[in-house]
Design a protein around this motif. Structure first.
Motif, PDB file in Angstrom:
ATOM      1  N   HIS A   8       5.970   3.573   9.340  1.00 30.93           N
ATOM      2  CA  HIS A   8       6.598   4.367  10.398  1.00 30.93           C
ATOM      3  C   HIS A   8       8.114   4.311  10.199  1.00 30.93           C
ATOM      4  CE1 HIS A   8       8.235   1.001  12.781  1.00 30.93           C
ATOM      5  NE2 HIS A   8       7.135   0.348  12.415  1.00 30.93           N
ATOM      6  N   HIS A   9       8.813   5.341  10.650  1.00 29.56           N
ATOM      7  CA  HIS A   9      10.280   5.375  10.689  1.00 29.56           C
ATOM      8  C   HIS A   9      10.960   4.836   9.424  1.00 29.56           C
ATOM      9  CE1 HIS A   9       9.126   5.416  14.984  1.00 29.56           C
ATOM     10  NE2 HIS A   9      10.110   6.308  15.060  1.00 29.56           N
ATOM     11  N   ARG A  10      10.590   5.358   8.262  1.00 27.89           N
ATOM     12  CA  ARG A  10      11.191   4.947   6.994  1.00 27.89           C
ATOM     13  C   ARG A  10      10.951   3.476   6.672  1.00 27.89           C
ATOM     14  NH1 ARG A  10      16.609   6.731   8.606  1.00 27.89           N
ATOM     15  NH2 ARG A  10      17.287   4.865   7.502  1.00 27.89           N
ATOM     16  N   ARG A  11       9.864   2.917   7.201  1.00 30.98           N
ATOM     17  CA  ARG A  11       9.492   1.538   6.925  1.00 30.98           C
ATOM     18  C   ARG A  11       8.028   1.485   6.515  1.00 30.98           C
ATOM     19  NH1 ARG A  11      13.540   1.861  10.028  1.00 30.98           N
ATOM     20  NH2 ARG A  11      15.012   0.182  10.413  1.00 30.98           N
ATOM     21  N   ALA A  12       7.735   0.634   5.561  1.00 26.32           N
ATOM     22  CA  ALA A  12       6.353   0.452   5.127  1.00 26.32           C
ATOM     23  C   ALA A  12       6.084  -1.034   4.963  1.00 26.32           C
ATOM     24  CB  ALA A  12       6.116   1.159   3.797  1.00 26.32           C
ATOM     25  N   ARG A  13       4.891  -1.436   5.359  1.00 31.25           N
ATOM     26  CA  ARG A  13       4.476  -2.815   5.121  1.00 31.25           C
ATOM     27  C   ARG A  13       3.137  -2.785   4.406  1.00 31.25           C
ATOM     28  NH1 ARG A  13       1.893  -5.691  10.414  1.00 31.25           N
ATOM     29  NH2 ARG A  13       0.581  -3.943  11.020  1.00 31.25           N
ATOM     30  N   PHE A  14       2.957  -3.748   3.523  1.00 36.44           N
ATOM     31  CA  PHE A  14       1.735  -3.790   2.723  1.00 36.44           C
ATOM     32  C   PHE A  14       1.602  -5.165   2.099  1.00 36.44           C
ATOM     33  CE2 PHE A  14       5.217  -2.629   0.090  1.00 36.44           C
ATOM     34  CZ  PHE A  14       5.009  -3.302  -1.102  1.00 36.44           C
ATOM     35  N   ARG A  15       0.378  -5.483   1.699  1.00 38.07           N
ATOM     36  CA  ARG A  15       0.107  -6.724   0.985  1.00 38.07           C
ATOM     37  C   ARG A  15      -0.011  -6.414  -0.497  1.00 38.07           C
ATOM     38  NH1 ARG A  15      -4.440 -10.305   3.180  1.00 38.07           N
ATOM     39  NH2 ARG A  15      -3.217 -11.891   2.136  1.00 38.07           N
ATOM     40  N   TRP A  16       0.343  -7.386  -1.305  1.00 37.80           N
ATOM     41  CA  TRP A  16       0.254  -7.259  -2.751  1.00 37.80           C
ATOM     42  C   TRP A  16      -0.333  -8.545  -3.309  1.00 37.80           C
ATOM     43  CZ3 TRP A  16       2.868 -11.289  -4.708  1.00 37.80           C
ATOM     44  CH2 TRP A  16       3.951 -11.785  -3.966  1.00 37.80           C
ATOM     45  N   GLY A  17      -0.875  -8.432  -4.508  1.00 37.19           N
ATOM     46  CA  GLY A  17      -1.375  -9.594  -5.224  1.00 37.19           C
ATOM     47  C   GLY A  17      -0.738  -9.667  -6.589  1.00 37.19           C
ATOM     48  N   LEU A  18      -0.631 -10.876  -7.112  1.00 33.15           N
ATOM     49  CA  LEU A  18      -0.102 -11.118  -8.446  1.00 33.15           C
ATOM     50  C   LEU A  18      -1.088 -12.007  -9.185  1.00 33.15           C
ATOM     51  CD1 LEU A  18       2.203 -10.986 -10.574  1.00 33.15           C
ATOM     52  CD2 LEU A  18       3.155 -13.032  -9.480  1.00 33.15           C
ATOM     53  N   GLY A  19      -1.571 -11.519 -10.318  1.00 36.08           N
ATOM     54  CA  GLY A  19      -2.512 -12.301 -11.107  1.00 36.08           C
ATOM     55  C   GLY A  19      -2.843 -11.602 -12.404  1.00 36.08           C
TER      56      GLY A  19
END
Length: 116
Positions: free
Chosen positions: A71-82
């Motif tokens: 929303h409003h030029r903001r994004a949230r998300f999860r990521w993984g590294l492997g």
């Protein structure tokens, strides 16, 4: 926002000229990146943090875990590294803030799962 998250993760997975091109195209020149282990600004600072992760976890890749919430030029998300195709060893949560032109301006990162 899904596309910008994909470009963000591509930046973390890229090296050399490819990473420089992604930074120039999708990140503000004044972008900041802050997580529990780093606080940097600008393309060079961000590239240095990415290089550090590549050195610590050679051959690992970043992938998106779950959906993007935005929303409003903001994004949230999860990521993984492997290792590619394997269960991530590191899992984090990032919030991206975009500038008025849609480039990444600020990143606020959190680490949810890290190896001992």
């Amino acid at each position: 926002m899904q596309a910008i998250v994909q470009q963000y993760l591509a930046t973390w997975n890229a090296t050399g000229d490819e990473r420089a091109e992604l930074l120039a195209a999708h990140w503000s020149p004044e972008a900041t990146y802050t997580d529990p282990l780093a606080e940097v600004a600008g393309h060079e600072g961000i590239a240095a943090v990415v290089d550090g992760v590549h050195a610590q976890f050679p051959g690992f890749v970043f992938t998106q875990v779950g959906e993007v919430d935005a929303h409003h030029r903001r994004a949230r998300f999860r990521w993984g590294l492997g290792p590619e195709g394997a269960e991530p060893l590191v899992i984090g949560f990032d919030v991206l803030v975009l500038d008025a032109s849609g480039r990444i301006q600020d990143v606020h990162g959190f680490l949810d799962k890290v190896p001992a």
